[in-house]
Motif scaffolding. Structure first.
Motif, short mmCIF file in Angstrom:
data_model
loop_
_atom_site.label_atom_id
_atom_site.label_comp_id
_atom_site.label_asym_id
_atom_site.label_seq_id
_atom_site.Cartn_x
_atom_site.Cartn_y
_atom_site.Cartn_z
N GLN A 2 0.85 -1.17 0.00
CA GLN A 2 0.00 0.00 0.00
C GLN A 2 0.89 1.23 0.00
O GLN A 2 1.61 1.48 0.97
N TYR A 32 1.03 15.19 -6.62
CA TYR A 32 -0.30 15.78 -6.47
C TYR A 32 -1.03 14.99 -5.42
O TYR A 32 -1.05 13.74 -5.49
N TYR A 36 -10.54 13.36 -1.15
CA TYR A 36 -11.87 13.16 -1.68
C TYR A 36 -12.83 12.85 -0.54
O TYR A 36 -12.47 12.22 0.46
N GLY A 43 -20.40 8.78 -5.61
CA GLY A 43 -19.01 8.71 -6.01
C GLY A 43 -18.16 9.69 -5.22
O GLY A 43 -18.67 10.65 -4.66
N PRO A 44 -16.85 9.44 -5.15
CA PRO A 44 -15.97 10.39 -4.46
C PRO A 44 -16.00 11.75 -5.15
O PRO A 44 -16.08 11.84 -6.37
N LEU A 46 -13.96 15.61 -5.17
CA LEU A 46 -12.77 16.34 -4.73
C LEU A 46 -13.14 17.39 -3.70
O LEU A 46 -14.05 18.19 -3.89
N ARG A 51 -0.07 20.53 -3.91
CA ARG A 51 1.16 20.11 -4.57
C ARG A 51 2.28 20.12 -3.53
O ARG A 51 2.22 20.85 -2.55
N PHE A 89 -11.04 10.16 1.75
CA PHE A 89 -9.91 9.45 1.16
C PHE A 89 -8.80 10.43 0.81
O PHE A 89 -9.06 11.43 0.14
N ASN A 97 2.94 11.34 -16.89
CA ASN A 97 3.71 10.18 -17.33
C ASN A 97 3.13 8.86 -16.82
O ASN A 97 3.37 7.80 -17.39
N ALA A 98 2.38 8.94 -15.73
CA ALA A 98 1.74 7.75 -15.18
C ALA A 98 0.24 7.83 -15.35
O ALA A 98 -0.50 7.20 -14.60
N GLY A 99 -0.21 8.63 -16.32
CA GLY A 99 -1.63 8.73 -16.60
C GLY A 99 -2.42 9.46 -15.54
O GLY A 99 -3.64 9.41 -15.52
N ASN A 100 -1.71 10.15 -14.62
CA ASN A 100 -2.39 10.85 -13.51
C ASN A 100 -3.29 9.93 -12.71
O ASN A 100 -4.28 10.36 -12.12
N MET A 101 -2.98 8.64 -12.70
CA MET A 101 -3.82 7.70 -11.96
C MET A 101 -3.66 7.94 -10.46
O MET A 101 -2.56 8.17 -9.97
N LEU A 102 -4.76 7.88 -9.76
CA LEU A 102 -4.76 8.13 -8.33
C LEU A 102 -4.52 6.85 -7.54
O LEU A 102 -5.14 5.82 -7.83
N PHE A 104 -5.10 5.63 -3.81
CA PHE A 104 -5.88 6.06 -2.67
C PHE A 104 -5.39 5.44 -1.37
O PHE A 104 -4.88 4.31 -1.35
#
Lengths: 114, 112
Positions: A2, A32, A36, A43-44, A46, A51, A89, A97-102, A104
């Motif tokens: 995790q 970033y 949430y 749904g979550p 924001l 930053r 959360f 570069n990593a697709g802005n994937m979150l 959690f």
């Protein structure tokens, strides 16, 4: 493994009190850090984000404190209200570069008692 | 005006079936995502997709596949459903150049 650890899992606060939720991250490439809010059956959404070049950000009753050297950040909810009762959360992402994937944290269930 | 919508809201199906969940966003965003929320509320990224690139979380079984007919839609197709696929699936979208992701209301999948 995790990568974002969140505590506590649950929190009970009296109306008007301060709610504090903490998160710690492993990967220094994260750039970033959003929080949430999720209500049951929804749904979550924001709440606030920061930053790593900023140590604190405040929006209304919600404040993020960020400690880059400790790789920790926290959410403070001032004057907590029953309507703030939800699951919170923390998250982190590594940018385009990593697709802005979150990634959690595990979530904190907050209950604010009237 | 729903920004990110998902259908169906609930889906109950038998093990071994194939099913699809649809997602549409009217925000004009370029990138869409699928997340899985398990019974313990833990949220995990499954896919990131824009018209140029698909990024797959390495832990996602290949029974799951995203399909995008156009920029506003990203559907999730699941083959050979298993009991462990029971979860809430959330679609999200993000504008190019911005970090904020907007989530849909979720699809609650129950595999019997």
């Amino acid at each position: 493994q995790q990568q974002v650890k969140q505590s506590p899992q649950s929190l009970i606060v009296q109306k008007g009190g301060i709610s504090i939720i903490n998160c710690a991250y492993e990967n220094t490439a994260f750039d970033y850090f959003p929080w949430y809010q999720q209500f049951p059956g929804k749904g979550p959404a924001l709440l606030i984000a920061i930053r790593p070049d900023v140590s604190e950000k405040k929006e209304g009753r919600f404040t993020i404190s960020f400690n880059k050297s400790a790789k920790q950040f926290s959410l403070h909810i001032m004057d907590s209200q029953p309507g703030d009762s939800a699951t919170y959360f923390c998250a982190a992402s590594m940018g385009a570069n990593a697709g802005n994937m979150l990634t959690f944290g595990g979530g904190t269930r907050l209950m604010v008692k009237p | 005006d729903t920004a990110v919508s998902q259908t169906p809201k609930y889906l109950v199906t038998q093990m071994g079936n194939d099913k699809s969940i649809k997602c549409e966003q009217n925000l004009g965003h370029d990138t869409m995502y699928w997340y899985k929320q398990d019974s313990k509320k833990f949220l995990k990224i499954m896919f990131s997709y824009n018209n140029k690139e698909l990024i797959i979380n390495e832990t996602v079984p290949n029974r799951f596949s995203p399909k995008s007919p156009d920029k506003a839609h990203l559907n999730l197709h699941i083959n050979s459903l298993e009991l462990g696929d029971s979860a809430v699936y959330f679609c999200a979208s993000r504008a190019q150049g911005g970090p904020t992701q907007y989530f849909g209301p979720g699809t609650r999948l129950l595999v019997l």
